[in-house]
Motif scaffolding. Sequence first.
Motif, PDB file in Angstrom:
ATOM      1  N   PRO A 189       0.838  -1.217   0.000  1.00  0.00           N
ATOM      2  CA  PRO A 189       0.000   0.000   0.000  1.00  0.00           C
ATOM      3  C   PRO A 189       0.864   1.253   0.000  1.00  0.00           C
ATOM      4  O   PRO A 189       1.930   1.292   0.642  1.00  0.00           O
ATOM      5  N   LEU A 190       0.440   2.273  -0.733  1.00  0.00           N
ATOM      6  CA  LEU A 190       1.227   3.499  -0.844  1.00  0.00           C
ATOM      7  C   LEU A 190       1.445   4.150   0.515  1.00  0.00           C
ATOM      8  O   LEU A 190       2.449   4.836   0.738  1.00  0.00           O
ATOM      9  N   GLY A 191       0.501   3.923   1.432  1.00  0.00           N
ATOM     10  CA  GLY A 191       0.639   4.514   2.760  1.00  0.00           C
ATOM     11  C   GLY A 191       1.815   3.958   3.528  1.00  0.00           C
ATOM     12  O   GLY A 191       2.285   4.583   4.486  1.00  0.00           O
ATOM     13  N   LEU A 192       2.307   2.775   3.123  1.00  0.00           N
ATOM     14  CA  LEU A 192       3.445   2.156   3.800  1.00  0.00           C
ATOM     15  C   LEU A 192       4.778   2.517   3.156  1.00  0.00           C
ATOM     16  O   LEU A 192       5.827   2.122   3.654  1.00  0.00           O
TER      17      LEU A 192
END
Length: 217
Positions: A189-192
């Motif tokens: 995920p881009l958030g990670l």
Amino acid sequence: TRATGGTEVADKNCAKIHYLAPNIWCCGAGTAADTEKATAMVASQLELLRLSTGTQSRVVAAVTLLKRMLFKYQGHVSAALVLGGCDATGPQLYQIYPHGSTGRLPYVTMGSGSLAAMSVFETNYRDNLDETDAVELVKDAIYGGIFNDLGSGSNCDVAVIKLDGTTDLRRGYRKPNDKGALRSTYARPLGLVPARGATAVLSQSVEVFDADGPPPL
């Protein structure tokens, strides 16, 4: 091929099929270092015996050397072995316990996953199997240990010892726990994934000096 250290997996692809002679190989359970060193010592003795007699190694000679050594240490060498080979008397399969007791049987299991593997043998074994069916039966028995015992896991290695004294060693014959294909399809995920510059730089200092000269003060 799993080797553990307590509750940790120390090696996911440990070689557990050990060479004793061109016509004799040995599978080890227990302490990996003990099985490797014990089989290496006996392999050396068998080589010297072959050079002295000029004849092929006998399976019973390998069994005798191993059982005598293990009995001498009264179980403190934690090597539980499955030894197989073909010689002038035909194919033979032995189990060797860490205390030195042995047994010659049509099928054998040792180690923490041995009960699950034995259930597969007792269900599906029959006399006079051809090579393909025998290899598949052994693979299924190893799978029983891999999927039903926490001390067993990773890959399945197979050794086929033939009557002419040659051995077909199939390292990595099956890899039921290979996660490479699954991981290649997974996108984090881009958030990670932190963006470049997300961490502030509070200060920066660069010094240039000659690596061959005196160290900077």
